[in-house]
Design an enzyme around this catalytic site. Sequence first.
Site, mmCIF file in Angstrom:
data_model
loop_
_atom_site.group_PDB
_atom_site.id
_atom_site.type_symbol
_atom_site.label_atom_id
_atom_site.label_comp_id
_atom_site.label_asym_id
_atom_site.label_seq_id
_atom_site.Cartn_x
_atom_site.Cartn_y
_atom_site.Cartn_z
ATOM 1 N N GLU A 7 0.870 -1.187 0.000
ATOM 2 C CA GLU A 7 0.000 0.000 0.000
ATOM 3 C C GLU A 7 0.901 1.229 0.000
ATOM 4 O OE1 GLU A 7 -3.369 0.352 2.852
ATOM 5 O OE2 GLU A 7 -3.137 2.514 2.542
ATOM 6 N N HIS A 9 2.222 4.622 -1.924
ATOM 7 C CA HIS A 9 1.589 5.544 -2.854
ATOM 8 C C HIS A 9 2.555 6.504 -3.547
ATOM 9 C CE1 HIS A 9 -2.087 4.053 -1.134
ATOM 10 N NE2 HIS A 9 -1.777 4.493 0.062
ATOM 11 N N HIS A 160 -9.076 0.931 -1.218
ATOM 12 C CA HIS A 160 -8.384 1.875 -0.333
ATOM 13 C C HIS A 160 -9.370 2.914 0.204
ATOM 14 C CE1 HIS A 160 -5.767 5.225 0.824
ATOM 15 N NE2 HIS A 160 -4.828 4.306 0.987
ATOM 16 N N ASP A 280 2.071 2.047 3.922
ATOM 17 C CA ASP A 280 1.258 3.224 3.605
ATOM 18 C C ASP A 280 2.160 4.451 3.447
ATOM 19 O OD1 ASP A 280 -0.974 4.631 2.862
ATOM 20 O OD2 ASP A 280 -2.035 4.451 4.765
HETATM 21 ZN ZN ZN Z 1 -2.933 4.348 1.852
#
Ligand code: ZN
Length: 317
Positions: A7, A9, A160, A280
């Site tokens: 995850e 980004h 998400h 994340d």
């Molecule tokens: Zn995220």
Amino acid sequence: MQKIALEEHFMAPGFGQYEKAIAEGMTSGTFEQFNKGLEDLDELRLAVMDEHGIDRCVLSQTSPGLQRETDGKLAVGRAIEANDFLAAAVARHPQRFAGFAHLALQDVEAATAELDRCVNKLGFKGAMINGHTNGSYLDEAQYLPFWQHVASLDVPIYIHPADHFDRPHMYKDHPELSGPVWGWGVETGAHALRLIFSGLFDRLPNLKIILGHMGEMLPFMLWRIDSRAVIVKLPVALKKEPSQYIRDNFFVTTSGVCDPAPLQCAIDALGDDNVLFSIDYPYESTAIAADFINNAPVSETTRAKICHENARRVLKL
Ligand code: ZN
């Protein structure tokens, strides 16, 4: 211990406009700091990965992206641009990066064709969808051809969090509750339950859905969801108990939840084949996430599954 994170980004050029609502809710300077991480797909990111032993990151356009574009035709074109931008980054660092497609679900046929292109031509590992698309959820009937194609490709779809379409009255005077502190988890967990209660997994039993944030609170709730689903009217009759779909069709990642108790809950609820490490990035600290999973009180067999073995299997890396 090798680590694959999924995850993680980035922001494609010109996508900053979709972040305004999220940025406005943050303390001053915070989003600018995140932006530095989002915009870099080379030196800065690789240095952080190297420092904390992250072997590979599966990259995705940050939320909400095109899920919040109201011009459907524009969204279709921009999805192609964003995916080509990501493919170029993966091509520069093929051993370190992989990609999730960004899709404009405003046009289901185009989104389906784009997922096919991303998987079969660009080598992406699935897609990440940032929640509802302008209020439209993925259990709605128009998305069935999309899901049929997802099933035939046998790739996972990562759902998400994003903001609620309209802020619920219960958050009145408390905007801090509608975002990552609480509301995103409710929104995304409910989206997952919509898929289950629509009967999607009875139609397409091999679909694979990934949820971040240790499963958006669902692992904790399985018993209650099953017990109360018996006494309420359901939209369609299900072949299995709701929790069984979560066990059979869902994978959860550790993104943004560096806490042993919810990790153990996720393992107990779904089994250690269905829990995958994630960070994340750049919203969360790679150092904290890596340290957490290195020292979490689980067996070395389970740690290896969470850190990389499950990701290799689910994403066919
Ligand atoms: Zn995220």
